[in-house]
Design a protein around this motif. Sequence first.
Motif, PDB file in Angstrom:
ATOM      1  N   ARG A  45       0.835  -1.214   0.000  1.00 27.75           N
ATOM      2  CA  ARG A  45       0.000   0.000   0.000  1.00 27.75           C
ATOM      3  C   ARG A  45       0.869   1.263   0.000  1.00 27.75           C
ATOM      4  O   ARG A  45       0.559   2.240  -0.684  1.00 27.75           O
ATOM      5  N   GLN A  48       2.237   1.715  -3.504  1.00 29.72           N
ATOM      6  CA  GLN A  48       1.214   2.231  -4.415  1.00 29.72           C
ATOM      7  C   GLN A  48       0.969   3.714  -4.172  1.00 29.72           C
ATOM      8  O   GLN A  48       0.740   4.474  -5.117  1.00 29.72           O
ATOM      9  N   THR A  49       1.019   4.143  -2.932  1.00 28.59           N
ATOM     10  CA  THR A  49       0.874   5.560  -2.613  1.00 28.59           C
ATOM     11  C   THR A  49       1.993   6.351  -3.299  1.00 28.59           C
ATOM     12  O   THR A  49       1.751   7.376  -3.941  1.00 28.59           O
ATOM     13  N   TYR A  50       3.206   5.854  -3.192  1.00 26.01           N
ATOM     14  CA  TYR A  50       4.354   6.510  -3.824  1.00 26.01           C
ATOM     15  C   TYR A  50       4.216   6.517  -5.343  1.00 26.01           C
ATOM     16  O   TYR A  50       4.394   7.555  -5.992  1.00 26.01           O
ATOM     17  N   ASN A  52       1.647   6.370  -7.201  1.00 23.86           N
ATOM     18  CA  ASN A  52       0.529   7.188  -7.673  1.00 23.86           C
ATOM     19  C   ASN A  52       0.693   8.660  -7.287  1.00 23.86           C
ATOM     20  O   ASN A  52      -0.261   9.432  -7.379  1.00 23.86           O
ATOM     21  N   ASN A  53       1.897   9.026  -6.866  1.00 23.85           N
ATOM     22  CA  ASN A  53       2.229  10.415  -6.514  1.00 23.85           C
ATOM     23  C   ASN A  53       1.294  11.001  -5.476  1.00 23.85           C
ATOM     24  O   ASN A  53       0.976  12.194  -5.520  1.00 23.85           O
ATOM     25  N   LYS A  54       0.836  10.179  -4.561  1.00 20.79           N
ATOM     26  CA  LYS A  54      -0.011  10.663  -3.472  1.00 20.79           C
ATOM     27  C   LYS A  54       0.892  11.144  -2.340  1.00 20.79           C
ATOM     28  O   LYS A  54       2.045  10.733  -2.234  1.00 20.79           O
ATOM     29  N   PRO A  55       0.355  11.989  -1.470  1.00 19.06           N
ATOM     30  CA  PRO A  55       1.194  12.491  -0.373  1.00 19.06           C
ATOM     31  C   PRO A  55       1.563  11.384   0.615  1.00 19.06           C
ATOM     32  O   PRO A  55       0.860  10.388   0.745  1.00 19.06           O
ATOM     33  N   ARG A  56       2.652  11.599   1.308  1.00 16.58           N
ATOM     34  CA  ARG A  56       3.123  10.671   2.334  1.00 16.58           C
ATOM     35  C   ARG A  56       2.029  10.469   3.381  1.00 16.58           C
ATOM     36  O   ARG A  56       1.444  11.431   3.865  1.00 16.58           O
ATOM     37  N   PRO A  57       1.752   9.219   3.727  1.00 12.71           N
ATOM     38  CA  PRO A  57       0.760   8.971   4.786  1.00 12.71           C
ATOM     39  C   PRO A  57       1.234   9.580   6.111  1.00 12.71           C
ATOM     40  O   PRO A  57       2.436   9.592   6.403  1.00 12.71           O
ATOM     41  N   TRP A  65       9.789   7.911   5.100  1.00 10.57           N
ATOM     42  CA  TRP A  65       9.305   7.970   3.720  1.00 10.57           C
ATOM     43  C   TRP A  65      10.474   8.129   2.754  1.00 10.57           C
ATOM     44  O   TRP A  65      10.577   7.432   1.747  1.00 10.57           O
TER      45      TRP A  65
END
Length: 144
Positions: A45, A48-50, A52-57, A65
Motif C-alpha cells: 500500500r 502504491q501511494t508513492y 501514484n504520486n499521493k502524499p506521504r501517509p 518515507w
Amino acid sequence: MDKFHPGTTTSVWRKLKQKFPKLSEEDKDCAMRQVESQYNNRRYRLLQTYRNNKPRPQHVSPEGWQWLIRNLWTDDDFQRDPETGEWPTAMQVWRATYQKAHGTWSIPMGEEIMTKLHEATRIHQEKISSAPVPIVEHFTPVLG
C-alpha cells in the motif's frame, strides 16, 4: 520480514506471546503467516501511494518515507531476489499477487492468465530473457 530486518520474526512472536499468553507453539506458523501478510500488504500500500504520486501517509515519518524511496522504491535491484540477484518471473509475480495460500485465485481469470504467461514464455523466451527488465517484457504480450 527477516530478509530485510533480521530477528524481526522472533521479536514479533515474543511480543505476541506476551500480549496473548494462550498462544502456543502450534499457533506460531499461522500467526506468523498472518503477520507476514500484513507486513507485505502494508509495504505494498505504501508503494502504491508513492507510485501514484499521493502524499506521504501521516503515520509514516518524513525520514522513513525518504528512506523507503531511496533504499527500496528507486533502487534498480528492488524487484530482484536479494539472494540470487535474479528478476522474478512474471509467473512468480502473478502467482504471488493473485493466488491465495490454499491455491485458489483471487481474480476470475487468474488461471487463464497464468496459462497465457506460460505460453508467452514458450514463444518469446529469447526476447524476455534478453530484456533489461524481463518481467515487463513477459507481461507485455499477455496483459498489453
